[in-house]
Motif scaffolding. Structure first.
Motif, mmCIF file in Angstrom:
data_model
loop_
_atom_site.group_PDB
_atom_site.id
_atom_site.type_symbol
_atom_site.label_atom_id
_atom_site.label_comp_id
_atom_site.label_asym_id
_atom_site.label_seq_id
_atom_site.Cartn_x
_atom_site.Cartn_y
_atom_site.Cartn_z
ATOM 1 N N SER A 35 0.844 -1.191 0.000
ATOM 2 C CA SER A 35 0.000 0.000 0.000
ATOM 3 C C SER A 35 0.881 1.243 0.000
ATOM 4 C CB SER A 35 -0.918 -0.006 1.229
ATOM 5 O OG SER A 35 -1.944 0.945 1.092
ATOM 6 N N GLY A 36 0.291 2.344 -0.426
ATOM 7 C CA GLY A 36 0.962 3.630 -0.340
ATOM 8 C C GLY A 36 1.801 4.031 -1.526
ATOM 9 N N GLY A 37 1.791 3.242 -2.581
ATOM 10 C CA GLY A 37 2.628 3.557 -3.737
ATOM 11 C C GLY A 37 1.843 4.059 -4.931
ATOM 12 N N THR A 38 2.524 4.123 -6.057
ATOM 13 C CA THR A 38 1.908 4.676 -7.267
ATOM 14 C C THR A 38 1.656 3.638 -8.350
ATOM 15 O OG1 THR A 38 4.098 5.251 -8.099
ATOM 16 C CG2 THR A 38 2.896 6.965 -6.907
ATOM 17 N N LEU A 39 2.356 2.534 -8.342
ATOM 18 C CA LEU A 39 2.222 1.511 -9.369
ATOM 19 C C LEU A 39 0.951 0.692 -9.132
ATOM 20 C CD1 LEU A 39 3.659 0.175 -11.810
ATOM 21 C CD2 LEU A 39 4.741 -1.366 -10.166
ATOM 22 N N VAL A 40 0.167 0.478 -10.162
ATOM 23 C CA VAL A 40 -1.032 -0.352 -10.054
ATOM 24 C C VAL A 40 -0.620 -1.821 -10.102
ATOM 25 C CG1 VAL A 40 -3.226 -0.952 -11.168
ATOM 26 C CG2 VAL A 40 -2.466 1.424 -11.121
ATOM 27 N N ASN A 41 -1.198 -2.615 -9.199
ATOM 28 C CA ASN A 41 -0.934 -4.053 -9.110
ATOM 29 C C ASN A 41 0.557 -4.384 -9.000
ATOM 30 O OD1 ASN A 41 -3.671 -4.878 -9.223
ATOM 31 N ND2 ASN A 41 -3.645 -4.520 -11.432
ATOM 32 N N PRO A 42 1.233 -3.834 -8.004
ATOM 33 C CA PRO A 42 2.669 -4.112 -7.869
ATOM 34 C C PRO A 42 2.929 -5.568 -7.477
ATOM 35 C CG PRO A 42 1.859 -3.066 -5.893
ATOM 36 C CD PRO A 42 0.719 -3.053 -6.875
ATOM 37 N N THR A 43 4.079 -6.049 -7.873
ATOM 38 C CA THR A 43 4.542 -7.370 -7.451
ATOM 39 C C THR A 43 5.556 -7.178 -6.317
ATOM 40 O OG1 THR A 43 6.436 -7.389 -8.949
ATOM 41 C CG2 THR A 43 4.326 -8.231 -9.814
ATOM 42 N N TYR A 44 5.917 -8.265 -5.691
ATOM 43 C CA TYR A 44 6.933 -8.221 -4.642
ATOM 44 C C TYR A 44 8.223 -7.630 -5.189
ATOM 45 C CZ TYR A 44 10.113 -9.879 -0.994
ATOM 46 O OH TYR A 44 11.050 -9.957 0.008
ATOM 47 N N GLY A 53 7.059 2.733 -4.730
ATOM 48 C CA GLY A 53 6.632 3.617 -3.651
ATOM 49 C C GLY A 53 5.772 2.954 -2.592
ATOM 50 N N HIS A 54 5.535 1.659 -2.717
ATOM 51 C CA HIS A 54 4.684 0.952 -1.763
ATOM 52 C C HIS A 54 5.453 0.544 -0.503
ATOM 53 C CE1 HIS A 54 2.331 0.421 -5.446
ATOM 54 N NE2 HIS A 54 1.287 0.350 -4.638
ATOM 55 N N TYR A 55 4.694 0.319 0.540
ATOM 56 C CA TYR A 55 5.188 -0.259 1.785
ATOM 57 C C TYR A 55 4.704 -1.702 1.850
ATOM 58 C CZ TYR A 55 5.473 4.642 3.272
ATOM 59 O OH TYR A 55 5.748 5.976 3.363
ATOM 60 N N GLU A 56 5.473 -2.562 2.497
ATOM 61 C CA GLU A 56 4.952 -3.879 2.852
ATOM 62 C C GLU A 56 4.034 -3.655 4.044
ATOM 63 O OE1 GLU A 56 7.539 -7.188 3.434
ATOM 64 O OE2 GLU A 56 8.628 -6.832 1.564
ATOM 65 N N VAL A 57 2.800 -4.155 3.944
ATOM 66 C CA VAL A 57 1.812 -3.924 4.990
ATOM 67 C C VAL A 57 1.071 -5.212 5.321
ATOM 68 C CG1 VAL A 57 1.433 -1.512 4.299
ATOM 69 C CG2 VAL A 57 -0.077 -3.285 3.405
ATOM 70 N N VAL A 58 0.393 -5.169 6.455
ATOM 71 C CA VAL A 58 -0.618 -6.172 6.761
ATOM 72 C C VAL A 58 -1.945 -5.439 6.879
ATOM 73 C CG1 VAL A 58 0.850 -7.911 7.829
ATOM 74 C CG2 VAL A 58 -0.099 -6.090 9.246
ATOM 75 N N GLN A 59 -2.969 -6.026 6.260
ATOM 76 C CA GLN A 59 -4.313 -5.472 6.403
ATOM 77 C C GLN A 59 -5.113 -6.456 7.239
ATOM 78 O OE1 GLN A 59 -7.396 -4.596 3.148
ATOM 79 N NE2 GLN A 59 -6.485 -2.621 3.704
ATOM 80 N N ILE A 60 -5.608 -5.956 8.351
ATOM 81 C CA ILE A 60 -6.294 -6.766 9.346
ATOM 82 C C ILE A 60 -7.782 -6.465 9.285
ATOM 83 C CG2 ILE A 60 -6.494 -7.247 11.814
ATOM 84 C CD1 ILE A 60 -3.535 -6.078 11.975
ATOM 85 N N THR A 61 -8.585 -7.503 9.140
ATOM 86 C CA THR A 61 -10.031 -7.377 9.254
ATOM 87 C C THR A 61 -10.374 -7.815 10.668
ATOM 88 O OG1 THR A 61 -10.304 -7.880 6.910
ATOM 89 C CG2 THR A 61 -12.256 -8.098 8.310
ATOM 90 N N PHE A 62 -11.067 -6.939 11.397
ATOM 91 C CA PHE A 62 -11.337 -7.233 12.802
ATOM 92 C C PHE A 62 -12.756 -6.851 13.179
ATOM 93 C CE2 PHE A 62 -9.938 -2.886 12.715
ATOM 94 C CZ PHE A 62 -10.555 -2.239 13.770
#
Length: 176
Positions: A35-44, A53-62
């Motif tokens: 998340s947080g970057g400019t490229l659409v559908n980035p790969t690792y 420009g992306h960060y490695e993130v975790v998205q938590i559903t709670f």
């Protein structure tokens, strides 16, 4: 129908950010991603180069009726070095910096309050530099990154051991 919320945290390598949240009641799902970057559908590979420009993130559903956002923030702070602007532990570079991505005004306020509380706690002798930003488009990481600590336990444990993360957590929070 139950109302779930999302929390998105960047805390360095996403492999190390899943397990600490995965053990709590009220956490329904954790997805590693970008998340947080400019490229659409980035790969690792795109993210790792730093060019997306992306960060490695975790998205938590709670479920906020069981797990509060404030408790998630508390867990989050205990997993990172909030004073390191260049990455986390042995993972260096922009994609490994720390950020709280908020999904609502109430999350923004809670994140700001928790950051201020940590900054005035005396726990760290350097400024808390973790950013608080509005949630951006989230892209799930490749399947092999999901639940890495479960699927690749030996690699996960080896990475954690060499990273210095656990020693930092023990020193600052007393958590083993």
């Amino acid at each position: 129908m139950e109302k779930f919320e999302k929390a998105t945290f960047a805390g360095g390598c996403f492999w190390c950010m899943v397990k600490p949240f995965d053990q709590w009641d009220g956490v329904e799902r954790i997805v590693s991603g970008y998340s947080g970057g400019t490229l659409v559908n980035p790969t690792y590979e795109d993210v790792k180069t730093g060019k997306s420009g992306h960060y490695e993130v975790v998205q938590i559903t709670f479920d906020p009726q069981i797990m509060s956002y404030e408790k998630l923030l508390e867990i989050y702070w205990q997993q990172i070095d909030p004073t390191d602007a260049a990455g986390q532990f042995h993972d260096r570079g922009d994609s490994y910096r720390t950020v709280i991505f908020y999904h609502s005004e109430s999350q923004r306020i809670a994140a700001e309050k928790s950051k201020e509380k940590l900054a005035t706690s005396g726990k760290f002798n350097k400024p808390i530099i973790t950013e608080i930003k509005p949630a951006a488009t989230f892209y799930p990481a490749e399947d092999y990154h999901q639940d890495f600590y479960k699927k690749n336990e030996a690699d996960y444990l080896a990475d954690r051991e060499k990273s210095g993360r656990d020693e930092f957590i023990q020193k600052h929070w007393g958590i083993k």
